[in-house]
Structure formats: structure tokens, C-alpha cells
Design an enzyme around this catalytic site. Structure first.
Site, PDB file in Angstrom:
ATOM      1  N   GLU A  74       0.775  -1.210  -0.015  1.00 32.15           N
ATOM      2  CA  GLU A  74      -0.065   0.035   0.062  1.00 32.15           C
ATOM      3  C   GLU A  74       0.972   1.423   0.115  1.00 32.15           C
ATOM      4  O   GLU A  74       0.386   2.239   0.529  1.00 32.15           O
ATOM      5  CB  GLU A  74      -0.770   0.054   1.142  1.00 32.15           C
ATOM      6  CG  GLU A  74      -1.994  -1.225   1.215  1.00 32.15           C
ATOM      7  CD  GLU A  74      -3.106  -0.652   2.031  1.00 32.15           C
ATOM      8  OE1 GLU A  74      -4.082  -0.564   1.663  1.00 32.15           O
ATOM      9  OE2 GLU A  74      -2.735  -0.939   3.330  1.00 32.15           O
ATOM     10  N   HIS A  93      -0.689   5.715   7.567  1.00 37.03           N
ATOM     11  CA  HIS A  93      -1.736   4.769   7.318  1.00 37.03           C
ATOM     12  C   HIS A  93      -2.053   3.699   8.198  1.00 37.03           C
ATOM     13  O   HIS A  93      -1.127   3.119   8.678  1.00 37.03           O
ATOM     14  CB  HIS A  93      -1.490   4.203   5.843  1.00 37.03           C
ATOM     15  CG  HIS A  93      -2.644   2.879   5.688  1.00 37.03           C
ATOM     16  ND1 HIS A  93      -4.045   3.302   5.452  1.00 37.03           N
ATOM     17  CD2 HIS A  93      -2.623   1.756   5.562  1.00 37.03           C
ATOM     18  CE1 HIS A  93      -4.720   1.936   5.188  1.00 37.03           C
ATOM     19  NE2 HIS A  93      -3.799   1.154   5.015  1.00 37.03           N
ATOM     20  N   HIS A  95      -5.003   0.823  10.629  1.00 33.93           N
ATOM     21  CA  HIS A  95      -6.230  -0.074  10.930  1.00 33.93           C
ATOM     22  C   HIS A  95      -6.917   0.108  12.207  1.00 33.93           C
ATOM     23  O   HIS A  95      -7.266  -0.620  12.652  1.00 33.93           O
ATOM     24  CB  HIS A  95      -5.763  -1.527  10.540  1.00 33.93           C
ATOM     25  CG  HIS A  95      -5.169  -1.771   9.101  1.00 33.93           C
ATOM     26  ND1 HIS A  95      -4.626  -2.880   8.724  1.00 33.93           N
ATOM     27  CD2 HIS A  95      -5.353  -0.860   8.082  1.00 33.93           C
ATOM     28  CE1 HIS A  95      -4.033  -2.673   7.469  1.00 33.93           C
ATOM     29  NE2 HIS A  95      -4.453  -1.551   6.942  1.00 33.93           N
ATOM     30  N   HIS A 163     -11.834  -0.804   6.185  1.00 32.43           N
ATOM     31  CA  HIS A 163     -10.209  -0.523   6.283  1.00 32.43           C
ATOM     32  C   HIS A 163      -9.627  -0.275   7.417  1.00 32.43           C
ATOM     33  O   HIS A 163      -8.799  -0.744   8.165  1.00 32.43           O
ATOM     34  CB  HIS A 163      -9.757  -0.370   4.665  1.00 32.43           C
ATOM     35  CG  HIS A 163      -8.233  -0.441   4.412  1.00 32.43           C
ATOM     36  ND1 HIS A 163      -7.909  -0.317   3.293  1.00 32.43           N
ATOM     37  CD2 HIS A 163      -7.290  -0.605   5.245  1.00 32.43           C
ATOM     38  CE1 HIS A 163      -6.562  -0.566   3.285  1.00 32.43           C
ATOM     39  NE2 HIS A 163      -6.135  -0.537   4.223  1.00 32.43           N
TER      40      HIS A 163
END
Ligand code: ZN
Length: 233
Positions: A74, A93, A95, A163
């Protein structure tokens, strides 16, 4: 540059310790000497990141000197946001678990706590399905990264349906702090919604309070603590 790499190690370990990135999240920082480059670890769990694991990438997310080391699938999230947002110097980024329900219910994230005032600048939700049907949910191409960056627009964070989220800032401590407090805000907002009941009143921070907080909120004291903890381990 050496300090920035060390700060990325601190960021990775701190985010893991707070449970906002699991084995799959990642933090990056734009190069201080070349704005067309950024730094991020090779493909491994953030808690395990050391200075030696950090690679330099161009904005198309090609690693400059991978030497056969595996890269995060990613990584395009980072490269495409750095392309679209010259003001952004750091990206996380993640989760973060309590954030995910907000991203799939259309329940707007709002600032309920002064440490997460930045949410008042607006946190949109991105649905990968709007870009491509039937994906594995991962931002694994430049196209998907650019589509996400477009939905982020000028905001400090974007939720990702099913996500997690991606958080941006002008420096790494701010990106890490925002990520941790985004999760906390989600928890508190959920609690407030439960306490208030259906249609119940919740008194969120207003725009003037948001503006008075985001101008200075760099999480400096937290960063000092996180750095000490992360490097003592
Ligand atoms: Zn992810």
C-alpha cells in the site's frame, strides 16, 4: 536526515504500542532535502522497524535502493498523497479499529475532545468501491492511491471504508498524535452516542474552538515521552 529516520522508528513503535497500527499499518515522512522523495520502512511489522529498515522512495513509490527487500503493497497511499499535497510532510496509514465502524455507517466523525480538535477540519470517508469494484480492499496501485488522495483533498485525515484511515500532517509528531487521538475520539464519540441515545444531544467542539486548538496542537509533550519510551526498548 539521520534524525528524521530515527523519528520514523519512534513513530512506528509508538503507533504499534497504542494499537492504532497492527502488523500492517505504516508511517512515512517526506525528505527534508528533496521534496520529491519520502522515507518509509521496508515490508515488516512497524513494531520491529529499525533505522536500517527504512528506505527512500520516489513519489511514484519506487524504492531507490531496495536491494531485493520487499515493499509495502500500500505504499502508493503515501506517494500519491505527497504528490497531491505539497504541504504534507508526514503520513500514517492505519487500521485503527474504532474508526472502521464510522467509515461503514456514514456516521460523521466529529471533534468531541480537545486533543482531537483537528477532526473539526473535516474527515471525509473514501469507499474503494467508488474507484474499483471487487478489490481486496488494499490501495495497491497508483490509481487507487490517487483516488484516495482526491477524497482526502485538503483535509487532515480520510476514513477508508472497511479498512481504516490515513492521517496527514505538516510534521511527523503531529501525524502520529492525530492518528492516536483519532482512535480516541472514535471511542469517545461512540460512548457519547450510546449515552445520548437515539437522536440525543451531543455538545461537540465548535468551529472557533477547533481553530483555537489546531493552530498549536503539535503533541510536543507526548512526542518527547513517546520518543523516550520507544528508544528505551
Ligand atoms: Zn491498509
Amino acid at each position: 536526515m539521520a534524525d528524521l529516520l530515527l523519528d520514523l522508528v519512534v513513530a512506528s513503535r509508538t503507533l504499534a504500542e497504542h494499537g492504532v497500527i497492527d502488523a500492517y499499518g505504516h508511517a512515512s515522512a517526506r525528505s527534508e532535502t528533496n521534496p520529491q522523495r519520502y522515507f518509509m520502512a521496508r515490508n515488516l511489522a512497524p513494531e520491529l522497524v529499525t533505522r536500517e529498515d527504512i528506505l527512500e522512495y520516489d513519489l511514484d513509490s519506487n524504492a531507490i535502493d531496495a536491494n531485493g527487500r520487499a515493499l509495502y503493497k500500500e505504499r502508493f497511499i503515501h506517494g500519491e498523497i505527497y504528490k497531491a499535497r505539497p504541504d504534507v510532510k508526514a503520513i500514517v496509514h492505519n487500521h485503527s479499529p474504532t474508526v472502521v465502524p464510522f467509515a461503514c455507517t456514514g456516521h460523521e466523525m466529529r471533534p468531541i475532545f480537545h486533543m482531537s480538535a483537528f477532526i473539526g477540519l473535516g474527515v471525509p470517508t473514501w469507499d474503494i468501491r467508488d474507484a474499483q469494484e471487487g478489490t481486496d480492499m488494499l490501495v495497491s496501485s497508483p490509481y487507487l492511491g490517487a483516488h484516495l488522495a482526491k477524497q482526502l483533498a485538503a483535509h487532515p485525515a480520510v476514513l477508508m471504508r472497511g479498512h481504516g484511515s490515513t492521517v496527514v500532517a505538516e510534521n511527523l509528531p503531529r501525524a502520529v498524535g492525530r492518528t492516536i487521538y483519532l482512535e480516541m475520539n472514535a471511542r469517545m464519540q461512540f460512548q457519547a452516542v450510546m449515552l445520548a441515545g437515539p437522536g440525543g444531544y451531543i455538545n461537540y467542539m465548535d468551529d472557533a474552538e477547533v481553530a483555537a486548538n489546531v493552530s498549536w496542537q503539535n503533541y510536543d509533550r507526548s512526542w518527547e515521552l513517546w520518543k523516550k519510551r520507544a528508544l528505551e526498548r
